[in-house]
Motif scaffolding. Sequence first.
Motif: not given
Length: 353
Positions: A227-235
């Motif tokens: 991933t881009s390193g970002a954390r998915p917003k939907a748990p």
Amino acid sequence: MITRIMDVSSEPINMEYIREASRILKSGGLVAFPTETVYGLGGDATDKEASRKIYAAKGRPSDNPLIVHIARFSQLEEISVDLPATAKKLADAFWPGPLTMVVNKNKVIPYETTGGLDTVAVRMPNNPVALALIEESGCMIAAPSANTSGRPSPTKASHVYEDLSGKIEAILDGGAVDIGLESTIVDLTEDVVTILRPGYINMDMLREVVGEVRIDPGIVYNDKGTTSGARPKAPGMRYKHYAPKGDLTIISGEEDSVVSTINKMAKESILRGQKVGIISTSETAGKYSDGEILIIGDRTDERSIAHNLYDILRQFDELDVDVIYSESFATPNMGQAIMNRLLKAAGQKTIEV
Ligand code: AMP
Ligand code: MG
């Protein structure tokens, strides 16, 4: 507990069963029911205890929130605050249907249902049994997919029974579902509508209604599979989901190269003593020679591929294969949704040929 199965697959719907299921919901029990996406495991969304029972039955981490199912738009107004104008536009365009909207919640829905979040995910399903159950019970129904956490979502009542028999009061059997992939989830709590989980309602369809739409950077994978390193917003998108027992690898590229690579890998695996499964299409099935070859659908009919994906993954579990090789399905409209599920099941393992 003995799980009752109630057959509501023929028209007109047997309302005696809907009333029985409604009584169970109103007294705090759990009922699995069909929607057009996958089967849901329902409890009264306003009842903390019912939500706790849902997490327990699924073995789901309690920070992974549930989707609240409603039958009228006014119910969305009843449980939300600061509802943006886009909510009405999206509802007019896609509800009842496979679109879930995340909005700011008020106190009607307890934190037990939203995994501790101040937002709530809401959807109006397009399935006559689901709508009848919501109307008849008078409940807004909290329902995640009716599978054991970590298994493929159920697309038939028998899948629900496999996972949850003895753990829930009842299953409404409405036959095989229509779409077979979970709903598209959009976040409406920020300035720009954001896709948190891809589904049947795709980016182009959303843009036609609300203009600018973006995709949560946390769910975008580059071709190296990271991933881009970002954390998915939907748990729920942070967990490894939908993983079959067999180790799944996706092979993508030109059809002929894909087929010959899969044939080669299958032979090597068999020499190592492994049991092999292959996910093929009606166009390619005849070109494979070794292993358990299952047909997911027809390349000219992407709905067939979405519809059968989870059932195929469950079949390979039953066949007890050690490895699964799959073709890639970047189809025109549902490709993003299909590949999101398949890549997750594969732990992002892809080979480009
Ligand atoms: P399921 O019903 O099993 O398909 O799972 C519901 C999905 O909705 C999960 O991925 C959740 O993380 C997501 N979800 C539910 N409520 C919220 C919320 N308030 N914000 C973001 N994602 C949510
Ligand atoms: Mg699920």
